[in-house]
Write an enzyme that holds these catalytic residues in place. Structure first.
Site, mmCIF file in Angstrom:
data_model
loop_
_atom_site.group_PDB
_atom_site.id
_atom_site.type_symbol
_atom_site.label_atom_id
_atom_site.label_comp_id
_atom_site.label_asym_id
_atom_site.label_seq_id
_atom_site.Cartn_x
_atom_site.Cartn_y
_atom_site.Cartn_z
ATOM 1 N N VAL A 1 4.364 1.489 1.493
ATOM 2 C CA VAL A 1 4.413 0.500 2.567
ATOM 3 C C VAL A 1 4.670 -0.891 1.980
ATOM 4 C CG1 VAL A 1 3.236 -0.464 4.573
ATOM 5 C CG2 VAL A 1 2.746 1.897 3.860
ATOM 6 N N ASP B 1 -6.882 12.151 9.944
ATOM 7 C CA ASP B 1 -7.085 11.446 8.672
ATOM 8 C C ASP B 1 -7.695 10.068 8.909
ATOM 9 O OD1 ASP B 1 -7.104 11.212 5.925
ATOM 10 O OD2 ASP B 1 -5.066 10.449 5.793
ATOM 11 N N GLY C 1 0.811 -1.211 0.000
ATOM 12 C CA GLY C 1 0.000 0.000 0.000
ATOM 13 C C GLY C 1 0.838 1.251 0.000
ATOM 14 N N GLU C 2 0.133 2.365 0.176
ATOM 15 C CA GLU C 2 0.790 3.661 0.168
ATOM 16 C C GLU C 2 0.094 4.559 1.172
ATOM 17 O OE1 GLU C 2 2.654 6.712 -3.138
ATOM 18 O OE2 GLU C 2 1.742 4.805 -3.693
ATOM 19 N N GLY C 3 0.827 5.035 2.177
ATOM 20 C CA GLY C 3 0.262 5.930 3.175
ATOM 21 C C GLY C 3 0.305 7.363 2.695
ATOM 22 N N THR C 4 -0.061 8.267 3.598
ATOM 23 C CA THR C 4 -0.105 9.685 3.243
ATOM 24 C C THR C 4 1.244 10.168 2.734
ATOM 25 O OG1 THR C 4 -1.735 9.990 4.997
ATOM 26 C CG2 THR C 4 -0.712 11.969 4.119
#
Length: 361
Positions: free
Chosen positions: A51, A161, A44-47
């Site tokens: 990741v 968030d 995934g990809e955080g803010t």
């Protein structure tokens, strides 16, 4: 012979010209190399970073590695990442994702956060699970989110968030709030903050109307959106723009006024919206099967006036969580082995970055 002099560490000062030396007593020790971790797949990809799922080659532990994004930085680590690291290092709670350590890559600007690994995120589960969560399971999830939030708010931290994709779940049913890239510590009195936070669908009305006075109540509005989304099996307020988002809120809750929200008309952007005249609260129409206690909790989370909105502590005492169906125990939450992040890329060390897309469960 005396002990050797410690190696000097010199950091560039951003606000003033020149460098300063870090005293030895202020150093935490050397960071491990990211090469000591075996990359399994990108999850995934955080803010503020990508990741990965990875294995610690020293302990065999499976962890999540968050690569700190440096796209626009010329002078070191982004302030957003420093905030996240600083906050997570002081947070320890079962329902908050754990930052285990910080590791470095080949270059000074290559930094990874080693986080506790969770098998799935709620957004992916909601998209892919064949049977929606039961109400007892929804209560179990939301209670854990509230416990984590109560801990954050007691420590003067606003997440800013909250959304289902930032809620992770282990295969033991433990729910953890993640992605603190937008989180802020706050004090009393509350200092101004930018209103451009919180993903649109979960954004509180005061943020949409331009307030710079942000309190823990913005997290609580997001909890209301998450609770509703889990119960309805779809997002409650899926706006496509800020104007549309405000309109969806008004359609659901009625038109705000000075009587129910003192100071509302004085918010910076209030005059820019032409609000429809809608006198009714439609939550009961939206959730006709929900109990009185459930509707009462939802109404408290969706109070227009941030000062009247329920706190995490208020919600934890709600009779909704004490009536049938009772929240199930985390250990009894369903497992989703087919939705876990499995090895999607060749196993390699983490010295270089993979170009693989997010491995959807």
């Amino acid at each position: 012979m005396g002990e050797p002099e410690p190696e000097q560490i010199r950091l560039k000062c951003v606000r003033k010209e020149g460098f300063f030396t870090v005293p030895p007593e202020h150093r935490l020790g050397r960071c491990r190399s990211v090469k000591e971790f075996e990359k399994l797949n990108r999850i995934g990809e955080g803010t503020y970073g990508i990741v990965y799922r990875a294995r610690d080659t020293h302990t065999d532990e499976i962890v999540a590695l968050k690569k700190v994004r440096m796209d626009k930085e010329k002078d070191g680590v982004p302030i957003s990442s420093l905030r996240e690291i600083t906050l997570l290092l002081r947070l320890r709670h079962p329902n908050i994702v754990e930052l285990k350590e910080v590791v470095v890559g080949n270059h000074l600007e290559s930094i990874f956060l080693v986080m506790g690994y969770c098998e799935q995120d709620l957004a992916s589960l909601l998209e892919n699970m064949p049977t929606p969560f039961s109400e007892a399971q929804v209560k179990c999830i939301v209670l854990q989110v509230l416990r984590g939030l109560q801990y954050l708010h007691r420590n003067f931290i606003i997440h800013r968030d909250l959304k289902v994709s930032n809620l992770l779940m282990t295969d033991k049913g433990c729910v953890k709030t993640a992605d603190f890239g937008l989180a802020r510590a706050y004090g009393i009195p509350v200092k101004p903050m930018t209103p451009k936070v919180v993903t649109l669908w979960y954004r509180a009305p005061e943020l949409l109307l331009g307030t710079t006075t942000q309190t823990t109540s913005i997290d609580m509005w997001a909890v209301g959106c998450i609770l509703a989304e889990l119960l309805a099996h779809k997002p409650l307020l899926p706006g496509t723009s800020e104007i549309h988002q405000v309109d969806l809120i008004v359609q659901l809750l009625g038109t705000p006024s000075e009587n129910i929200w003192p100071g509302f008309s004085q918010l910076p952007l209030a005059s820019q919206y032409s609000l429809r005249k809608q006198p009714y609260n439609n939550l009961k129409h939206k959730f006709p099967w929900l109990s009185e206690a459930g509707l009462r909790l939802m109404n408290l989370l969706f109070m227009y006036d941030p000062k009247k909105r329920a706190t995490a502590g208020d919600c934890l005492e709600s009779s909704y969580f004490k009536e049938k169906p009772l929240p199930c125990e985390p250990e009894l939450m369903p497992t989703f082995p087919h939705h876990r992040n499995k090895r999607a890329t060749p196993a390699t060390s983490l010295g270089t970055e993979s170009q693989s897309r997010r491995g959807r469960p």
